[in-house]
Structure formats: structure tokens, C-alpha cells
Design an enzyme around this catalytic site. Structure first.
Site, short mmCIF file in Angstrom:
data_model
loop_
_atom_site.label_atom_id
_atom_site.label_comp_id
_atom_site.label_asym_id
_atom_site.label_seq_id
_atom_site.Cartn_x
_atom_site.Cartn_y
_atom_site.Cartn_z
CB VAL A 127 -0.94 0.04 1.24
CG1 VAL A 127 -1.83 -1.20 1.29
CG2 VAL A 127 -0.17 0.17 2.54
CB CYS A 128 1.15 3.97 1.18
SG CYS A 128 1.60 5.65 1.57
CB SER A 129 5.51 5.06 -0.76
OG SER A 129 5.65 4.75 0.60
CG HIS A 171 0.83 8.31 -1.72
ND1 HIS A 171 1.25 9.48 -2.30
CD2 HIS A 171 0.20 8.66 -0.57
CE1 HIS A 171 0.87 10.50 -1.54
NE2 HIS A 171 0.24 10.02 -0.48
#
Ligand SMILES: *[C@@H]1O[C@H](CO)[C@@H](O)[C@H](O)[C@H]1NC(C)=O
Length: 374
Positions: free
Chosen positions: A291-293, A312
Site C-alpha cells: 500500500v501507499c509508497s 500513493h
């Protein structure tokens, strides 16, 4: 989730947050099994003036808070002197009510504790602001609770900005979840999940994913890639992992999930032992999540191949086959998400893939999190 989301969001908004333990020790075990280290003991807080005193819920935590005389005094003084205070989930009914701090104030709380509230003043809404008192319903409304408090402390425009930064208001015309190359994830044993963490990993993502999966009865191991099991997450929350990565590496996991947080992601990427684990996971045809970066970690290790993924917005262009829009993207045995507030949907999507939609829905209901019927 309630404690960590609140601390993280308030700190992002610029608040100076003190996490105080009412136990004799700083280390506490949260209801979802996550071990957190408080900044201080409650006894060091009694002579300080706070702009806000906010109480997370969870049982038996709310009863422990209720029985702490120092906290009762601090919160009562807060109400008397007309400064902000609040509680979420079980805290309104179990902690604030017996202290007499809900008097003549409209209040909400977790649906399972709703009938304990004085009938005339009880409101069934996710958030209720009544003068200095703010109340909310559960882990799934933690972001709304934190944002309502940010708005009262910093104003509407800061709250809106933080809400956008957390992806709380992603466009309604975009699907929550998109799945490509659908394959079955169900296993005949209790699913085992590894969550590697580093200093600088995003605490909201770690705790939300771990808590929701454990509620669904997934066997989750949080493993530190640092020299110690104690890590310092991106917004300063101290989390104690279950194991060191070296001790976790000998087992087989159905799914390995990488949390985001820019500094944490860089550290995860540099871990050679994790790199080996991720490559073995892929080679064995087992599931990967990020998830995210952190989808960039999978990309840099050559594990994304042509798979569709999201991340992200600041790192999605690095991916080879990005899907921009949905909060969660599943492609065969890969699951990715934008991060922060979208990880509840991410974790519930995993629950749904392992156990089916009904289990995900029932977990969402306990969280007081809106989840589609089908
Ligand atoms: C990681 O965080 C822990 C806990 O705060 C700290 O003791 C350790 O020195 C940090 N490690 C690195 C490499 O910064």
C-alpha cells in the site's frame, strides 16, 4: 485503530500530541493485539493544560481508563473549564458516562453500547459535536472523529486539507475496488499473513491492516526489519513488532503485506532478507500486497511484472502498469492500495478474498465501517 489514527491525524494537522498510559508501564497491548509504547505515564500529565483530551475506546481499555482517578480528574477539569474533550466507540458509555461528563449533551457511541446512553440524549450518527464534547462510533469512524477534532482545533480549511491528504474524499464516481485476472485465494487452513515493518512505516496502515485481519481471524505476524522489535513509525507512534524479520523468515505465509510511509518504504526496500522472502513468495505463486509508497518496492525487485497495481499518487507513475482511480486494485495474486484511509477497504478486500464477502461485511459492521452489500 482508534488511538493510532487519532494520534497520527492530529500530528499531521500540527498538534503536539502526548500519548499517556494509565497502566504502571508505558507498554500497552491494544484490543487488536498491537503493542504500543506510550510517550509518558498519566501521572506526569496532571498539572498540564491540554486543548483537547480524547479517549479511544475498546474493551477492556475503556474500563481501565474509567478506573484511573488521575485521568478522571484531568478530563473533569477539561469539561469544567470548557476545553475540548471527546471519546469514541465504548469510551462515551463506559468511561465518560460514569464520570458524569455527558450530562445534557447529545452523544453517540458504538452501536453495541448504545442502550447504555441516556435515551433522550443519544444520537445514532457517526459523529456528534455537542459544545466541548465530541463523540463517535467505532474504529471505522476514527478518521471522521479525528477530522472533527482537527476542525475544532485548527479550523475548517486545515481539516479539509488533511482529509484530502488521507484520501477520505476520493471521488464517488471511482470504484472502491477493481479486480483483474480473478483467481481463488481461499486456503484450507487459517490464513497466515506477514507484515514487515521498519522505522518510518506508516502507523495507520500497520495498525489498521493488522487489526482488521485479526478481527477476521487471520493469523498475522508483524516483523521488524530493524535490529530491535521496537520501531518508531512515521508520525512518532512506537510499535512493538511480534518478531524480528530473521525469526519470522523461516515460516510460510499465504500473504506478505508491505505498509507504506516514505522513509519506512526505503528501509523495507533495502532489507536483503525481506527481498529474498518477497522473491520466494512470488516464485512459489503465493500472494503479495503493498500500500501507499510500498508498491514501488515490489516494482524495484521486479515482482510487479505486467500486473496492474495502484499506489500513493506521489509514486504511482513509477509503476509499470498503474491503475489510477480505485482505492484497491487486485490482479491475480497481487493486491495494492493508495494507502492511509483506503487501507480499511484494502484489509476488508483481503478478508473477502480469503473467506468471502459475508465475513468482510460482518467485520465491517463491528468496525462501524460502511461496506457494500455485494
Ligand atoms: C529505529 O527506532 C528505534 C525505536 O525508536 C530506535 O531505537 C532505533 O535506533 C531506530 N533505528 C534506526 C536505524 O534509526
Amino acid at each position: 485503530m482508534e488511538a493510532v489514527i487519532l494520534v497520527d491525524v492530529l500530528r499531521r494537522a500540527g498538534a503536539e500530541v502526548t500519548v499517556a498510559s494509565v497502566e504502571p508501564q508505558l507498554e500497552v497491548q491494544a484490543s487488536g493485539g498491537t503493542k504500543l509504547v506510550a510517550d509518558t505515564r498519566i501521572s506526569t500529565c496532571s498539572d498540564r493544560v491540554f486543548d483537547l483530551v480524547a479517549l479511544p475506546g475498546g474493551m477492556p481499555g475503556s474500563a481501565q481508563l474509567r478506573d484511573c482517578e488521575i485521568l478522571k480528574k484531568i478530563t473533569s477539569k477539561q469539561a469544567e473549564e470548557k476545553r475540548l474533550y471527546g471519546g469514541i466507540s465504548t469510551a462515551p458509555a463506559v468511561t465518560l458516562l460514569p464520570w458524569g461528563l455527558l450530562k445534557r449533551k447529545r452523544t453517540t457511541c458504538h452501536p453495541a453500547f448504545f442502550d447504555r446512553l441516556p435515551t433522550f440524549w443519544a444520537v445514532k450518527s457517526h459523529i456528534q459535536v455537542s459544545g466541548e464534547l465530541t463523540t463517535s462510533q467505532g474504529p471505522g469512524t476514527s478518521f471522521l472523529f479525528a477530522l472533527a477534532l482537527v476542525e475544532q482545533l485548527f479550523g475548517e480549511s486545515v481539516a479539509r486539507e488533511i482529509g484530502e491528504l488521507l484520501f477520505m474524499h476520493s471521488a464517488d464516481d471511482k470504484p472502491r475496488k477493481e479486480e483483474f485476472n480473478k483467481v481463488d485465494w481461499a486456503v484450507s487452513h487459517t490464513p497466515r499473513v506477514l507484515v514487515p515493518v521498519a522505522n518510518g512505516s506508516e502507523e495507520i496502515e500497520i495498525v489498521t491492516i493488522v487489526d482488521i485481519l485479526r478481527r477476521a481471524k487471520v493469523d498475522v505476524v508483524v516483523a521488524s526489519i530493524e535490529k530491535s522489535v521496537k520501531i518508531l513509525a512515521s508520525q512518532g507512534v512506537k510499535i512493538i513488532a511480534d518478531k524480528l524479520i530473521g525469526d519470522a523468515a523461516g515460516s510460510i505465509y499465504d500473504l506478505i503485506i508491505l505498509p507504506g510511509g516514505v522513509a519506512g518504504t526505503e528501509r523495507l526496500q533495502k532489507s536483503r532478507i525481506l527481498k529474498k522472502l518477497l522473491k520466494e513468495q512470488d516464485a512459489a505463486g503465493r500472494i503479495l500486497g503493498a500500500v501507499c509508497s510500498s508498491p514501488t518496492v515490489l516494482h524495484k525487485h521486479g515482482l510487479l511484472k505486467e500486473n496492474k497495481a495502484t499506489a500513493h499518487p506521489s509514486s504511482i507513475t513509477e509503476l509499470s502498469n498503474p491503475v489510477d482511480g480505485p482505492k484497491v486494485v487486485i490482479d491475480g495474486k497481487l493486491i495494492t492500495s493508495m494507502g492511509l484511509a483506503t487501507v480499511s477497504d484494502f484489509a476488508l478486500a483481503i478478508v473477502s478474498k480469503f473467506f468471502g464477502h459475508a465475513r468482510a461485511r460482518s467485520v465491517a459492521e463491528g468496525l462501524v465501517f460502511e461496506y457494500p452489500r455485494s
